[in-house]
Design an enzyme around this catalytic site. Sequence first.
Site, mmCIF file in Angstrom:
data_model
loop_
_atom_site.group_PDB
_atom_site.id
_atom_site.type_symbol
_atom_site.label_atom_id
_atom_site.label_comp_id
_atom_site.label_asym_id
_atom_site.label_seq_id
_atom_site.Cartn_x
_atom_site.Cartn_y
_atom_site.Cartn_z
ATOM 1 N N TYR A 150 -42.936 -54.713 -3.046
ATOM 2 C CA TYR A 150 -42.271 -55.142 -4.283
ATOM 3 C C TYR A 150 -40.822 -55.455 -3.971
ATOM 4 O O TYR A 150 -40.151 -54.647 -3.309
ATOM 5 C CB TYR A 150 -42.362 -54.026 -5.322
ATOM 6 N N ASP A 245 -36.058 -55.966 3.178
ATOM 7 C CA ASP A 245 -35.719 -55.490 1.838
ATOM 8 C C ASP A 245 -35.495 -53.980 1.952
ATOM 9 O O ASP A 245 -36.444 -53.204 1.941
ATOM 10 C CB ASP A 245 -36.847 -55.815 0.846
ATOM 11 N N LYS A 273 -30.091 -49.402 -5.194
ATOM 12 C CA LYS A 273 -30.264 -47.947 -5.289
ATOM 13 C C LYS A 273 -29.093 -47.172 -4.683
ATOM 14 O O LYS A 273 -28.009 -47.136 -5.261
ATOM 15 C CB LYS A 273 -31.622 -47.560 -4.696
HETATM 16 P P1 KE4 Z 1 -34.277 -53.366 -9.020
HETATM 17 O O1 KE4 Z 1 -34.183 -54.805 -9.521
HETATM 18 O O2 KE4 Z 1 -35.278 -52.557 -9.813
HETATM 19 O O3 KE4 Z 1 -32.906 -52.695 -8.898
HETATM 20 O O4 KE4 Z 1 -34.823 -53.432 -7.500
HETATM 21 C C1 KE4 Z 1 -36.034 -54.104 -7.242
HETATM 22 C C2 KE4 Z 1 -36.610 -53.568 -5.947
HETATM 23 C C3 KE4 Z 1 -36.500 -54.349 -4.808
HETATM 24 N N1 KE4 Z 1 -36.986 -53.922 -3.621
HETATM 25 C C4 KE4 Z 1 -37.602 -52.712 -3.520
HETATM 26 C C5 KE4 Z 1 -38.125 -52.290 -2.186
HETATM 27 C C6 KE4 Z 1 -37.735 -51.876 -4.654
HETATM 28 O O5 KE4 Z 1 -38.368 -50.698 -4.538
HETATM 29 C C7 KE4 Z 1 -37.222 -52.302 -5.890
HETATM 30 C C8 KE4 Z 1 -37.348 -51.473 -7.144
HETATM 31 N N2 KE4 Z 1 -38.097 -50.261 -7.018
HETATM 32 C C9 KE4 Z 1 -38.746 -49.774 -8.204
HETATM 33 C C10 KE4 Z 1 -39.543 -48.516 -7.826
HETATM 34 N N3 KE4 Z 1 -40.737 -48.856 -7.190
HETATM 35 C C11 KE4 Z 1 -37.753 -49.515 -9.296
HETATM 36 C C12 KE4 Z 1 -38.316 -48.747 -10.463
HETATM 37 C C13 KE4 Z 1 -38.550 -49.665 -11.637
HETATM 38 O O6 KE4 Z 1 -39.076 -50.783 -11.464
HETATM 39 O O7 KE4 Z 1 -38.226 -49.212 -12.735
#
Ligand code: KE4
Length: 434
Positions: A150, A245, A273
């Site tokens: 993701y 990523d 994060k």
């Molecule tokens: P954000 O746009 O949510 O800040 O980041 C996206 C993203 C990009 N790359 C990786 C590897 C990620 O894990 C994420 C976001 N992670 C999720 C948890 N699996 C955030 C939690 C959510 O979607 O509320």
Amino acid sequence: MNTNIDRSVEESNKLFELAKKVIPGGVNSPVRAFKSVGGNPIFIDKAKGAYLYDADGNRYIDYIASWGPMILGHANDEVVDALARTAVKGTSFGIPTELETKIALLATQMAPNVDQIRFVNSGTEACMSAVRLARGYTGREKLIKFSGCYHGHADPFLIEAGSGAVTFGTPNSPGVTKGTAKDTLLAPFNDLERVQEIFAANEGEIAAIIIEPVAGNMGCVPPAEGFLEGIRKLCDQYGTLFIFDEVMTGFRLAPGGAQEFLGVNADIVTYGKVIGGGLPVGAFGARKEIMSMLAPEGPVYQAGTLSGNPLAMTAGYTTLSILKNDEDIYVRLADKTRYLAGLMKTALNEKGLDYQLNQLGSMMSLHFCKDEVVDFETSSKGNNEMFKKYFHYMLDHGVYLPPSAFESYFLNDSISYKDLDETAQIFRDFLISL
Ligand code: KE4
């Protein structure tokens, strides 16, 4: 012994009903709604160190750390004090500040192969900007991603495996166009042969391949021996940019993230994060010859009103400074994670349940299945009914785990061995309850 077994969740339920009236699904991010584990989400009132406190006053040992950012623990005194000092000086200007340069200097010192870095407001923004930059730099259009990885909710990433020998993408969300999907090619995680096939079938057309170097969105799935190294070689052979990523792994697995931890070099690295220390920050960085393609220096456009926001930069800078100056923290976090994983494995072996428990650094995940979890397909074989029971038993007894089997735990440095022992005891009680 903290058991929430007689816990009331009345206030959380009331807040959820009200939230659903004005926010779709009552949440601002779908995974928070407990859809894959059932039941209503709890609403948090406050948090400190390793603990969350919900609207009904129940305490939980926190194993998601806001999905990664809170690596130091919640409401870290140094971070909070720094934020207070910054806030009184104004919270946003849309004009450069020294703070942005300070965190950029620190992050580029810590991250290998990153001469320059651009700050944005989320991991999604970082990943979508990195792909646009790679396409602008190479003049190519195609992107390879991996099923189960993701990279945020930007259109090029919301693609699932389509049919066809060489897997072409199809949208997995309404609103993503076929035009977008045709440029995203998919391969199974840890399947280097399939990646080679895709490169050979699309010679000269692939701008970038984006990967979570340690996957955390299908549970915690480490790369197989030689997998990332093999992709590195293919990128060099075909002139494709390798995008790590590191939104999850950046500054979490090591000061230099997965690049340092695994010893593999990326061309562009995305962050989120931890780099924001709990405030909205994403970032992407690379060697200067790539980053100089970005506006206003180069033609690739990317922008953001709140990018580099003083409050967010303060939380991120303070967090990264603490991490850089405390060389033991990564050893402590990995030791604690291994300790908990070991206790849980012992309990599971005694129970005789089929399971896989993946762990790397301060990331781990438990899967109720027999076969090793090495990609999205094997991760999907987990017994979700069992996972739901596990999740809710632990929640009822004061342990907050990710509300989905397709997520990773993120330990924070405030968790004590007493907390870990308490968690393991509750887990043993869960297994006895089956
Ligand atoms: P954000 O746009 O949510 O800040 O980041 C996206 C993203 C990009 N790359 C990786 C590897 C990620 O894990 C994420 C976001 N992670 C999720 C948890 N699996 C955030 C939690 C959510 O979607 O509320």
